[in-house]
Each structure stands twice: as C-alpha cells, then as structure tokens.
Design a protein around this motif. Structure first.
Motif, PDB file in Angstrom:
ATOM      1  N   GLU A 114     -19.049  69.940   0.843  1.00  0.00           N
ATOM      2  CA  GLU A 114     -17.597  70.099   0.872  1.00  0.00           C
ATOM      3  C   GLU A 114     -16.935  68.727   0.791  1.00  0.00           C
ATOM      4  OE1 GLU A 114     -16.887  73.970   3.678  1.00  0.00           O
ATOM      5  OE2 GLU A 114     -17.561  72.137   4.666  1.00  0.00           O
ATOM      6  N   ALA A 115     -15.867  68.655   0.013  1.00  0.00           N
ATOM      7  CA  ALA A 115     -15.125  67.401  -0.102  1.00  0.00           C
ATOM      8  C   ALA A 115     -14.412  67.112   1.209  1.00  0.00           C
ATOM      9  CB  ALA A 115     -14.117  67.501  -1.240  1.00  0.00           C
ATOM     10  N   ILE A 116     -14.607  65.900   1.720  1.00  0.00           N
ATOM     11  CA  ILE A 116     -13.954  65.543   2.978  1.00  0.00           C
ATOM     12  C   ILE A 116     -13.081  64.300   2.839  1.00  0.00           C
ATOM     13  CG2 ILE A 116     -15.693  66.612   4.439  1.00  0.00           C
ATOM     14  CD1 ILE A 116     -16.934  63.859   4.844  1.00  0.00           C
ATOM     15  N   ARG A 117     -13.098  63.687   1.630  1.00  0.00           N
ATOM     16  CA  ARG A 117     -12.178  62.569   1.427  1.00  0.00           C
ATOM     17  C   ARG A 117     -11.878  62.410  -0.060  1.00  0.00           C
ATOM     18  NH1 ARG A 117     -12.589  56.016   2.481  1.00  0.00           N
ATOM     19  NH2 ARG A 117     -10.328  55.658   2.433  1.00  0.00           N
ATOM     20  N   ALA A 118     -10.600  62.417  -0.368  1.00  0.00           N
ATOM     21  CA  ALA A 118     -10.145  62.163  -1.731  1.00  0.00           C
ATOM     22  C   ALA A 118      -9.022  61.134  -1.645  1.00  0.00           C
ATOM     23  CB  ALA A 118      -9.646  63.441  -2.400  1.00  0.00           C
ATOM     24  N   VAL A 119      -9.011  60.222  -2.597  1.00  0.00           N
ATOM     25  CA  VAL A 119      -8.019  59.152  -2.613  1.00  0.00           C
ATOM     26  C   VAL A 119      -7.355  59.150  -3.986  1.00  0.00           C
ATOM     27  CG1 VAL A 119      -7.614  56.671  -2.372  1.00  0.00           C
ATOM     28  CG2 VAL A 119      -9.345  57.788  -0.976  1.00  0.00           C
ATOM     29  N   GLY A 120      -6.059  58.904  -4.009  1.00  0.00           N
ATOM     30  CA  GLY A 120      -5.355  58.894  -5.289  1.00  0.00           C
ATOM     31  C   GLY A 120      -4.060  58.118  -5.211  1.00  0.00           C
ATOM     32  N   ILE A 121      -3.351  58.123  -6.327  1.00  0.00           N
ATOM     33  CA  ILE A 121      -2.102  57.367  -6.434  1.00  0.00           C
ATOM     34  C   ILE A 121      -1.006  58.262  -6.995  1.00  0.00           C
ATOM     35  CG2 ILE A 121      -3.230  55.131  -6.723  1.00  0.00           C
ATOM     36  CD1 ILE A 121      -2.637  55.419  -9.744  1.00  0.00           C
ATOM     37  N   HIS A 122       0.232  57.904  -6.641  1.00  0.00           N
ATOM     38  CA  HIS A 122       1.432  58.500  -7.222  1.00  0.00           C
ATOM     39  C   HIS A 122       2.132  57.432  -8.046  1.00  0.00           C
ATOM     40  CE1 HIS A 122       2.625  62.380  -4.867  1.00  0.00           C
ATOM     41  NE2 HIS A 122       1.451  62.467  -5.457  1.00  0.00           N
ATOM     42  N   GLN A 123       2.552  57.809  -9.245  1.00  0.00           N
ATOM     43  CA  GLN A 123       3.291  56.892 -10.109  1.00  0.00           C
ATOM     44  C   GLN A 123       4.573  57.569 -10.559  1.00  0.00           C
ATOM     45  OE1 GLN A 123       1.304  55.841 -13.729  1.00  0.00           O
ATOM     46  NE2 GLN A 123       2.723  54.193 -14.229  1.00  0.00           N
ATOM     47  N   GLU A 176     -15.383  71.028  -9.595  1.00  0.00           N
ATOM     48  CA  GLU A 176     -15.391  71.436 -10.998  1.00  0.00           C
ATOM     49  C   GLU A 176     -15.025  70.279 -11.906  1.00  0.00           C
ATOM     50  OE1 GLU A 176     -13.341  75.110 -11.882  1.00  0.00           O
ATOM     51  OE2 GLU A 176     -13.437  75.701  -9.774  1.00  0.00           O
ATOM     52  N   THR A 177     -14.275  69.321 -11.401  1.00  0.00           N
ATOM     53  CA  THR A 177     -13.898  68.154 -12.184  1.00  0.00           C
ATOM     54  C   THR A 177     -14.074  66.910 -11.330  1.00  0.00           C
ATOM     55  OG1 THR A 177     -12.111  67.114 -13.439  1.00  0.00           O
ATOM     56  CG2 THR A 177     -11.477  68.383 -11.512  1.00  0.00           C
ATOM     57  N   ASP A 178     -14.432  65.808 -11.968  1.00  0.00           N
ATOM     58  CA  ASP A 178     -14.636  64.557 -11.233  1.00  0.00           C
ATOM     59  C   ASP A 178     -13.315  63.831 -10.972  1.00  0.00           C
ATOM     60  OD1 ASP A 178     -17.353  64.947 -11.217  1.00  0.00           O
ATOM     61  OD2 ASP A 178     -17.681  63.861 -13.081  1.00  0.00           O
ATOM     62  N   MET A 179     -12.392  63.981 -11.892  1.00  0.00           N
ATOM     63  CA  MET A 179     -11.128  63.260 -11.774  1.00  0.00           C
ATOM     64  C   MET A 179      -9.967  64.242 -11.874  1.00  0.00           C
ATOM     65  SD  MET A 179      -9.683  60.260 -11.424  1.00  0.00           S
ATOM     66  CE  MET A 179     -10.945  59.092 -11.885  1.00  0.00           C
ATOM     67  N   TYR A 180      -8.996  64.075 -10.986  1.00  0.00           N
ATOM     68  CA  TYR A 180      -7.809  64.931 -10.963  1.00  0.00           C
ATOM     69  C   TYR A 180      -6.632  64.133 -11.512  1.00  0.00           C
ATOM     70  CZ  TYR A 180      -3.428  66.311  -8.643  1.00  0.00           C
ATOM     71  OH  TYR A 180      -2.136  66.605  -8.361  1.00  0.00           O
ATOM     72  N   GLN A 181      -5.896  64.734 -12.440  1.00  0.00           N
ATOM     73  CA  GLN A 181      -4.693  64.100 -12.968  1.00  0.00           C
ATOM     74  C   GLN A 181      -3.701  65.185 -13.353  1.00  0.00           C
ATOM     75  OE1 GLN A 181      -5.248  60.934 -15.761  1.00  0.00           O
ATOM     76  NE2 GLN A 181      -3.215  61.120 -16.624  1.00  0.00           N
ATOM     77  N   HIS A 182      -2.474  65.040 -12.853  1.00  0.00           N
ATOM     78  CA  HIS A 182      -1.461  66.053 -13.126  1.00  0.00           C
ATOM     79  C   HIS A 182      -0.086  65.400 -13.024  1.00  0.00           C
ATOM     80  CE1 HIS A 182      -0.539  70.232 -13.808  1.00  0.00           C
ATOM     81  NE2 HIS A 182       0.372  70.221 -12.864  1.00  0.00           N
ATOM     82  N   GLU A 183       0.871  66.004 -13.694  1.00  0.00           N
ATOM     83  CA  GLU A 183       2.241  65.514 -13.654  1.00  0.00           C
ATOM     84  C   GLU A 183       3.155  66.646 -13.200  1.00  0.00           C
ATOM     85  OE1 GLU A 183       3.233  63.897 -17.444  1.00  0.00           O
ATOM     86  OE2 GLU A 183       1.702  62.323 -17.357  1.00  0.00           O
ATOM     87  N   PHE A 184       4.070  66.307 -12.283  1.00  0.00           N
ATOM     88  CA  PHE A 184       4.967  67.330 -11.747  1.00  0.00           C
ATOM     89  C   PHE A 184       6.225  66.643 -11.223  1.00  0.00           C
ATOM     90  CE2 PHE A 184       1.451  66.374  -8.821  1.00  0.00           C
ATOM     91  CZ  PHE A 184       2.135  65.674  -7.836  1.00  0.00           C
ATOM     92  N   ARG A 185       7.177  67.455 -10.855  1.00  0.00           N
ATOM     93  CA  ARG A 185       8.432  66.935 -10.311  1.00  0.00           C
ATOM     94  C   ARG A 185       8.412  67.033  -8.788  1.00  0.00           C
ATOM     95  NH1 ARG A 185      11.810  70.965 -13.953  1.00  0.00           N
ATOM     96  NH2 ARG A 185       9.808  72.019 -13.647  1.00  0.00           N
ATOM     97  N   ILE A 222       6.433  62.710 -11.336  1.00  0.00           N
ATOM     98  CA  ILE A 222       5.346  61.964 -10.696  1.00  0.00           C
ATOM     99  C   ILE A 222       4.040  62.226 -11.459  1.00  0.00           C
ATOM    100  CG2 ILE A 222       3.994  61.624  -8.596  1.00  0.00           C
ATOM    101  CD1 ILE A 222       6.883  60.677  -8.354  1.00  0.00           C
ATOM    102  N   ARG A 223       3.320  61.138 -11.747  1.00  0.00           N
ATOM    103  CA  ARG A 223       1.947  61.282 -12.253  1.00  0.00           C
ATOM    104  C   ARG A 223       0.993  61.087 -11.076  1.00  0.00           C
ATOM    105  NH1 ARG A 223       1.719  57.677 -16.340  1.00  0.00           N
ATOM    106  NH2 ARG A 223       2.109  59.284 -17.919  1.00  0.00           N
ATOM    107  N   ASP A 224       0.170  62.097 -10.819  1.00  0.00           N
ATOM    108  CA  ASP A 224      -0.728  62.105  -9.662  1.00  0.00           C
ATOM    109  C   ASP A 224      -2.167  62.009 -10.162  1.00  0.00           C
ATOM    110  OD1 ASP A 224      -1.564  62.218  -7.099  1.00  0.00           O
ATOM    111  OD2 ASP A 224      -1.179  64.349  -6.790  1.00  0.00           O
ATOM    112  N   ILE A 225      -2.899  61.006  -9.699  1.00  0.00           N
ATOM    113  CA  ILE A 225      -4.293  60.788 -10.116  1.00  0.00           C
ATOM    114  C   ILE A 225      -5.134  60.635  -8.860  1.00  0.00           C
ATOM    115  CG2 ILE A 225      -5.885  59.317 -11.415  1.00  0.00           C
ATOM    116  CD1 ILE A 225      -3.505  58.383 -13.083  1.00  0.00           C
ATOM    117  N   GLY A 226      -6.287  61.323  -8.789  1.00  0.00           N
ATOM    118  CA  GLY A 226      -7.130  61.234  -7.602  1.00  0.00           C
ATOM    119  C   GLY A 226      -8.584  61.534  -7.902  1.00  0.00           C
ATOM    120  N   LYS A 227      -9.441  61.216  -6.930  1.00  0.00           N
ATOM    121  CA  LYS A 227     -10.886  61.422  -7.065  1.00  0.00           C
ATOM    122  C   LYS A 227     -11.484  61.627  -5.676  1.00  0.00           C
ATOM    123  CE  LYS A 227     -15.059  59.091  -8.828  1.00  0.00           C
ATOM    124  NZ  LYS A 227     -15.485  60.166  -9.725  1.00  0.00           N
TER     125      LYS A 227
END
Length: 957
Positions: A539-548, A505-514, A525-530
């Motif tokens: 079906e998605a079989i690989r997503a990569v992202g970062i924690h900040q 539904e979205t190309d880029m994932y970004q969210h902030e949580f504790r 933490i700011r979490d960003i992934g694709k």
C-alpha cells in the motif's frame, strides 16, 4: 589438506622419526631385526602383532689384497662360527659394492696393498670396522681412528679364532648400542606424540610390528584395546566409507605408503579426517615403514572453510587488504589491486602511502588513532581518496578492523574497500540537481505537498497555500481540504487520476484542474506527483508532488486555440469568398445570388443557419427573403426588433456595419435576439450588411453553435463578403437595366439652397445642365454647360465649395460655356450603385432636377437614398414607364468592346472637353493635365484607342 598436514613435519614426533629412526636403521639387518623382535615379543603394546624370531647371521665383508688370506678366511670362519658369513673382495670398489648390496654386519680389512681407502667405506654408522693387518699405525692414522679394534695377522688357526671372537664381540657391542638408541627413540616418540596422533611400524604388507597405542581404537574413535584386524590397511578399510571414493583412498594408502594422504573416516558422532605420513626405513633396519597417523579433523574443517573463503576473497567485488603495524600492505585481493590499476604482487610489500592521494595518509592515521583510543570499538568506516597507478584519483570507502596479538598489541588492520567514485559523483550531481530544483521551485513558485494515502494526512508548504491566497495555518493538513478547493467539474477526474497513482497503476501522476482561491476566483493548477514509499502490504504510504499555477499559461493556450480556430474559420471564410466569386459570376438574378450565398455558407460548416433579409417598405424592419439551414422556427423570433431597440440585423441595415452577438447568453447584448437564438441552440450571431458604396441592399445573417465564433478578423472578412454580394446585386440590376426594352423613368427634385449647384445657379442667375461625366479612378470628372452667366465666374464660385475638389473652364462663349468639375462622387456613379442611370440633370430657377432611368421593378427609395448624398430633400416628382429611347448595344458588334477601360476613359474625357471640336476647346496639354498623365502618354492612349475603333468599324482584323 595434505599440504596443510605436511607443514606439521616440524613436530616432535616427525623430528624424532627423521633424525633418529632413519639413522638407527643403518645397523646391521640381522642384529637390528633381532633387537626389534626381542623388544616387542611380549604383548606390552595393545594393537601390535608379533612374528617368530628370524635367524641371526653375521655378514662379514673381508677386504684384503692377499689372495691367500682371502681363501683361508672362508675355510677358517666356517669352522669357527656357523653364524658368520664371509664375502671376500680384493679391491675397495668391490667392497663398496658388497656393502651396498648386502646387509653388512662388519667390515674386516687389511689396508696393505689397497692404496687409498674411501671414507664412505669405513666412515659410516652402518657397520663396525675391524683392521686385520700388520701395518704400522703411523702409516694409516685416519684408518685406525675409524676401526673398532685391530687384530694383528698371525700364522695358524689361533689368529683366525681370535679374529672371529673379535668380530662377534664388535658386532654385539654395536647392536647393544643400536638397541638402546632404538628403545630410547621409540620411548621418545611415545612421550612426545600428541593426543591426536599415533606412531606405527609396518611391514611391507601392512602388518603392524609396533604402535604407540591401539590403531583400532585410534581410527575408530572407540576405547577398545583389542586388535580386531590383521593389518593396518584392514583397520583403515573398516572405517573408510564403503564408496568409490573410500576405495580410492584405501588404494592410495596401500600403493603410496610414504605419501602424505588425508582420508575421511566414518563412525562416532561425526566424520573425522586422518592424515597418514610414512617414512621408509632402510633395509638394514628391517625394511619397516614408520607411519605417523594424526587426527586433523579440526584443521581440515578449518582449511575447508579457508578454501571456501579464498575464492570469495579473490572474487569479491569489494577490495580486501591487510596492513601491518607499519602501514605496509602484506595482502590484497585482485579486486583491490585492479581497481587501482595494479597487480596484487605490485602492491604487496609497499607502504599504503603509495596508493593514497596527498593528505589522505594523515586522515587514515587519525582514524586508526581514534580506534586505538576507544578500546570498545574495533572497527569504523572512513572515506579516503586513493591514487591509481595512472595518476587518476578514486573515492573509496574503507571499513577498518584493527588486529591485535594475544598481548593486546596493535599489529595492523584489515580493510574492506569499496569504490564510491560513481556514488560520490551521483551525490554531487544530486546535490547540484537539488539546488537547481530548489532554485527552480522558488523561481517557478511551485507549491509542494506530501501526502500519506493511507491516513490522508497532507503537508502543504507555504508556496502551496500562498498560491491560493492562504497561510499554512488557515488550511487543515488533510486530503479533504484539497478536494474541497478543486472545481466541482474537475474533482472526479482528478480523484480518478490520484486513485491510479495510489493503486500503482501508474508511476507518475499528472493532472490539471481549477482550484478556488481565498477571494473566490479560480486558478488553473498543474498537479504532478509520485509515490515514494510503500508498506509491506503493497500500500502506498507516501506520495510527494508539486502544484504549479498555470492560469496565465492556460489563458495563453486558450488564446492560441482561439487564434487557431479563428484562422481555420478565417480560412474557411476566405475560401467561401473565393468560391462565391466564381459562383456569383453566373448568377442572373438577385434571388439566385441570395440562394447561392446562403447555401454555400451552410455547406461550408461555418454556420448552422444563413438567411438574407430586405428592408420592409419605408421602415427599418427586415423581411427574410432567402434562408438555408434548419432554423427550427427561430426566424419568427429573432427577426423581430427588440422592445428596447433594434436587433443586430436592423442595426446593420441602418449603420451599414457588421453587428455580432458573441454570446447569446449575454442578456446585455440584444437581449431578445440572444435569448431566442440560444433557445434554438445558437451561441453566436453575425449580421452582415450587403452594401455597394453607401447603399445597403439588405442584410446577411449567420448563426453559429459556438460562442465567440466571430473574431474581429472574421468580421472583417464578412464585411468584404457583404461588399462583394452588394456589388453582385448592383451588377445584376445594371444588367437588367440594360437588357429591358421598358424602363422606369423617375424624376427627383431638390430645392435645398445648401447644395453647391443650386447655390451657384441662384447666385449668378444662370442655368446649369450636365453634359457628361468620366470616372478617372480616384476621382470623377463632371462636365456642366453654363447658360446666362460667365463660365469663368461659375467655375470660380463652384471651386469655393468644399464638396468640389477642383474646376476648370473647358470652353467659353457669349452666353456661358462649359465647366469641368473634379469631385469625389458624381450623380451618375451614385445611381449606378443602385442599378439606375442618370438621363438628365438641370439646375434652373432654384430647383435641381434629376431624371433617372431604372428597371421596372427598381426600388425608388433606394434611388432616393443614393441621391441623398448630394441633397437630403430630394423628392420623387414624376414616375412613368416608357420605351427605351435607344437599343442597348450589342456586345458582339459594339466597337467599344475593343477598347480597354483606360482607353474608353481617355477618349470620353477628350470628347467631353472639346478636344475633337474645331477649333479645339481643350488642347493636348490641358487634356493630359486633366487626366494626370504626360502628353506623350496621352497621345499614345489616343492613337491606340483610335486605331482599335477604326479596326472595329471597318472590321480590319
């Protein structure tokens, strides 16, 4: 196709046809026709068609300058042989014309008298030459060499009969030679013809006179030997498609018998292509057409494929080229040349070094040598730098394919070139970006995760785990590990965002949580992934992202938000103060002031509830007097003092400072107040003392529904608000004091020996009485009348006390005099703060007595507290209501209304210091020094004040 077929004219059949049959066709028409007919009268060759023999006539051209001889030969030859036809001419030009227009069998001539004989007339293979002359041979050697025989002229019929025999003999001999050559040529055609071609002799109307094999069998692709059609064109019509295209091909075969034509014939397992080439034989040879019919099916199909490949090669985006074994370019397409800034013709024939950057030729040669050393590999790919015509360079990827001859010898290569300059640039940019990203990740301490949404396996790098205080070995590499560490209040939204990424539904994932750290703390933490990889089922079989880690950023953000909210609230408070300044100016009573203040605070949305309380009697408890907002009964609880001590409102009443509860849930701060306030939906409370100087008139209490609503700056603004309301209370009390005919007279006495006035009066045994005071801004001037002691001595003694800033003797007399005191506060200024005024003040016999005039409803406690600044043991000794001794001044007729505050201050000081006494107790210089101004300024103030008073008294204006 026709072009390809025509290139095969070098074949053996075409060679025989061109070199032999055309030459043989130059024989005499009659004799050649006879020979062909005699040779093919029988059914020796299948598919041929026979005709009836034609009459055999010997056409003779007789050239003689002698007219008599020309006439005789017609008569005699007709008698000698019916098969000889004679055409007599007198000149060589006429002979050439006759030879060109007639199928000449023999030329008979007498060179005498003819001049030079043209070679074209006697030196050819078309007909034999017979000399009928008497000239000597040495006079015409060349002509005699061309002749078959020589017949001398004789008189009589004998010579003509002999000539006729010679003509027949010569013509027969030539025919025999021609027939032999023809049969030899046709045999040669049959022996040399390939298996996929036949030779056919046709008449003008297409009748087959001879063929090397059955035309019907060849064109139909069957084994039949029987002729099934009348003409060659009938044979072709039987196998051509019955379409408009087939009809056009048949018409072209008929109408252009010598043009190379390729036709598609049907029948058999598949369609075939036949190439027809025709060669027109001279009329002398019977006017036949020699047709070579060749099966070019494989060649046509190969050429068709080649024709399809040619535009593909030319229009291909990739460059195509070939090199010979020396490295010379012998072919390149337009794409290859254009990419280097050339036309294809400019590169063909040039060595490849012309278009390679320095040092690249050796790299290319090494690649070829490696291929040559590994016979099992025939192609490879190498990247080289090419130099364009304009000198710029391009990165090109080359796929080499080596070319060998049948003996295995290297003969060159085929290259497919693709410009990778932009790709290389992108790779360099990507490499730089990757390096910068790695530096950024390391510098920013970003953690990287790699998640398979299908299996929920996750890889966490060291920075990811270290961010939370763990090592990689301490955390299981799966999705649940992450979910267990996320704050319970944040996990639902975080998983919803990840679900949208997983579903596409979205190309880029970004969210902030504790997230919970190893030591139990929470980090933002700011979490960003694709998603980078999907399977065949989508079906998605690989997503990569970062924690900040954005904990500090969040703190700064929250601080900014608090500051913003604080500024909004502070602005609201300031606007409220400005609004109250205007509103309180018209308030006539304290109750009205309290109602305005509480209502305006609640209306401003700064607080939910506002109320004002006053001291309950002599205690420190508050009694609410005015309230605005819906307290829902909370006042019954939160106005009671805490069992462990005072609440915030009582504390503000006692200390005179603003008290706050920033979080009503904090049980350590005013526990009972906080609990009761929070139970009513309040999160913050502020208690604001309503003060005028040191006098606390009451407390304003406000309650907000947000924690931390009262920042230090807001508290400062509320303190200003409290002072403003306290000042308004005092002003109302002063107006009431001046407006009432009945006043409350109070007497307070103190015998504290520490009070400066009592101590000095006791020390010198004198009496002190206040005669007036003046407020000069930063200080106050108090004037005392001294009786029973030296004014100088009293002045010096009073100056020794720290509470008195300075003293000066204004006037002396025999019994004492007048002393000026400079102090921070006077009794009069302190009383004005609580709505009272000093009527009298004396010090005599060790007692300080102060008589105060106040409104009938004045609070004597407040007045006593105001006097406590001077002496702590003041007691109320008398209290009575009495009529005001003088009527309050009418503001419309009072001349003082024409004076400024500064003018009143100067005039009052001048009066009290004896400036207007005679003689003067204080001169202008002393008065100016007392007021802290220059003498010219003093005189200017005095003259203006005196003028204004005179104007008011005499109503000058």
């Amino acid at each position: 196709m026709a072009t390809i077929a025509s290139q095969r004219l070098h074949s053996s059949v075409a060679t025989v046809t061109a070199e032999q049959l055309l030459r043989l066709g130059e024989v005499s028409e009659n004799r050649a026709t006879a020979m062909i007919e005699n040779d093919f009268d029988g059914p020796a060759v299948a598919g041929t068609r026979q005709t009836e023999p034609a009459s055999r006539v010997i056409e003779v051209v007789y050239l003689d300058a002698d007219a008599t001889a020309r006439e005789e030969i017609h008569e005699v030859m007709a008698d000698q042989s019916a098969d000889i036809s004679v055409t007599s001419v007198a000149t060589t030009d006429a002979a050439l014309e006759a030879a060109a227009s007639t199928a000449v069998s023999c030329l008979v001539l007498d060179p005498a008298g003819l001049g030079e004989i043209p070679d074209a007339l006697v030196s050819n293979d078309r007909y034999p030459v017979v000399l009928h002359t008497d000239v000597a041979q040495d006079s015409a050697d060349g002509l005699f060499d061309c002749a078959e025989t020589v017949v001398r002229k004789h008189d009589g019929a004998i010579r003509w009969a002999f000539l006729a025999e010679k003509i027949v003999s010569v013509v027969s001999t030539a025919g025999d030679r021609t027939e032999s050559a023809l049969q030899e040529s046709l045999s040669d055609i049959e022996s040399r013809a390939d298996a996929d071609e036949i030779a056919v002799l046709l008449t003008d109307d297409g009748v087959i006179r001879w063929s090397s094999e059955s035309v019907t069998a060849f064109v139909s692709g069957t084994d039949t030997e029987e002729c099934q059609h009348d003409t060659f064109y009938d044979c072709m019509a039987a196998v051509l498609p019955d379409t408009a295209s087939g009809q056009r091909q048949l018409r072209r075969l008929r109408n252009s018998p010598t043009d190379p034509v390729t036709v598609r014939v049907t029948g058999g397992e598949r369609d075939r292509y036949l190439l027809r080439r025709g060669y027109r034989l001279p009329e002398a040879a019977g006017g036949f057409t020699l047709v070579l019919l060749e099966d070019v099916t494989e060649t046509a199909r190969r050429d068709a494929r080649t024709a399809l490949l040619e535009p593909l090669v030319e229009q291909a985006q990739d460059g195509l080229y070939t090199l010979d074994e020396r490295g010379v370019i012998d072919f390149c397409n337009a794409s290859f040349a254009t990419n280097l800034g050339y036309e294809p013709a400019e590169l063909q024939g040039e060595h490849v070094a012309t278009i390679l950057a320095p040092g690249e030729l050796s790299k290319g040669q090494e690649t070829i040598e490696q291929l040559l050393e590994t016979p099992d590999e025939n192609s490879t790919t190498a990247d080289l730098v090419f130099r364009r015509k304009d000198g710029t360079e391009r990165d090109v990827s080359i796929n080499y394919t080596l070319v060998h001859d049948d003996g295995g010898t290297y003969r060159g290569l085929i290259g497919v070139a693709r410009d990778i300059t932009e790709r290389r640039e992108r790779e360099r940019e990507y490499q730089q970006m990757t390096e910068r990203l790695n530096f950024a990740i390391e510098g920013a301490e970003l953690g990287v995760w790699d998640w398979n949404p299908k299996t929920n396996n996750v890889t966490f790098d060291e920075r990811w785990t270290g961010m939370l205080g763990y090592t990689t070995d301490e955390l299981e590499p799966n999705y649940q590990t992450w979910a267990d560490l996320v704050h319970p209040d944040d996990i639902d939204q975080a998983e919803q965002a990840l679900g949208e990424l997983k579903s596409g539904e979205t190309d880029m994932y970004q969210h902030e949580f504790r997230m919970r750290t190893k030591d139990g703390e929470w980090k933002w933490i700011r979490d960003i992934g694709k998603v980078f990889e999907w399977n065949d089922d989508g079906e998605a079989i690989r997503a990569v992202g970062i924690h900040q880690d954005i904990t500090e950023e969040r703190k700064r953000q929250e601080a900014v938000e608090r500051q913003r909210d604080e500024l909004v609230t502070l602005n609201g408070v300031n606007m409220l103060i400005q609004d109250l300044i205007h509103a309180l100016g018209g308030a006539a009573t304290r109750d009205e002031i309290e109602a305005i203040v509480c209502d305006r605070i609640v209306e401003s949305d700064l607080c939910e509830v506002a109320w004002i309380g006053e001291r309950a009697g002599a205690s420190d408890r508050l009694v609410p007097t005015t309230m605005a907002g819906d307290d829902d009964g909370a006042l019954d609880d939160i106005t009671l003092a805490d069992d462990a001590g005072r609440g915030p409102c009582e504390t503000a009443l006692v200390t005179g400072t603003v008290q706050t509860i920033q979080d009503c849930g904090d049980e350590a701060e005013f526990e009972r107040w906080g609990t009761a306030a929070r139970a009513r939906g309040f999160e913050s409370v502020a208690a604001i003392p309503l003060v005028q100087g040191d006098i606390v008139h009451g407390v304003l209490c406000v309650c907000a529904d947000q924690p931390g609503a009262f920042s230090p700056r807001i508290v400062e603004s509320f303190a200003v608000l409290g002072e403003m309301v306290g000042y308004a209370f005092t002003a109302v009390q002063n107006r009431r004091l001046l407006s009432h005919d009945t006043v409350l007279e109070l007497t307070f006495e103190s015998q504290s020996p520490d009070t400066p006035l009592i101590a000095v009066a006791n020390a010198h045994g004198c009496r002190l009485e206040a005669t007036g005071s003046v407020d000069i801004g930063t200080a106050h001037l108090q004037y005392l009348s001294v009786s029973g002691a030296s004014a100088e001595t009293v002045s010096d003694s009073l100056r020794s006390h720290s509470e008195i800033l300075d003293t000066r003797v204004v006037r002396t007399d025999d019994d004492g005099g007048v002393v000026e005191l400079r102090v921070a506060e006077t009794i009069q200024s302190l009383l004005l703060d609580v709505g009272a005024r000093r009527r009298a003040m004396t010090v005599d016999g060790g007692t300080l007595s102060i008589t105060v005039e106040a409104p009938p409803d004045a609070d004597s406690r407040a007045i006593r507290e105001a006097l406590a600044t001077c002496a702590s043991d003041f007691t109320l000794t008398a209290k009575q209501e009495c009529e005001r001794e003088y009527a309050p001044a009418n503001t419309e007729t009072d001349p003082r209304e024409n004076l400024t505050d500064r003018q009143q201050e100067v005039l009052r000081t001048a009066f009290l210091t004896g400036y207007y006494a005679w003689p003067r107790d204080t001169n202008a210089e002393q008065l100016a020094e007392t007021l802290g101004i220059a003498s010219p300024t003093l005189h200017q103030h005095l003259r203006r004040a005196e003028r204004n008073l005179i104007d008011a008294v005499f109503d000058v204006n």
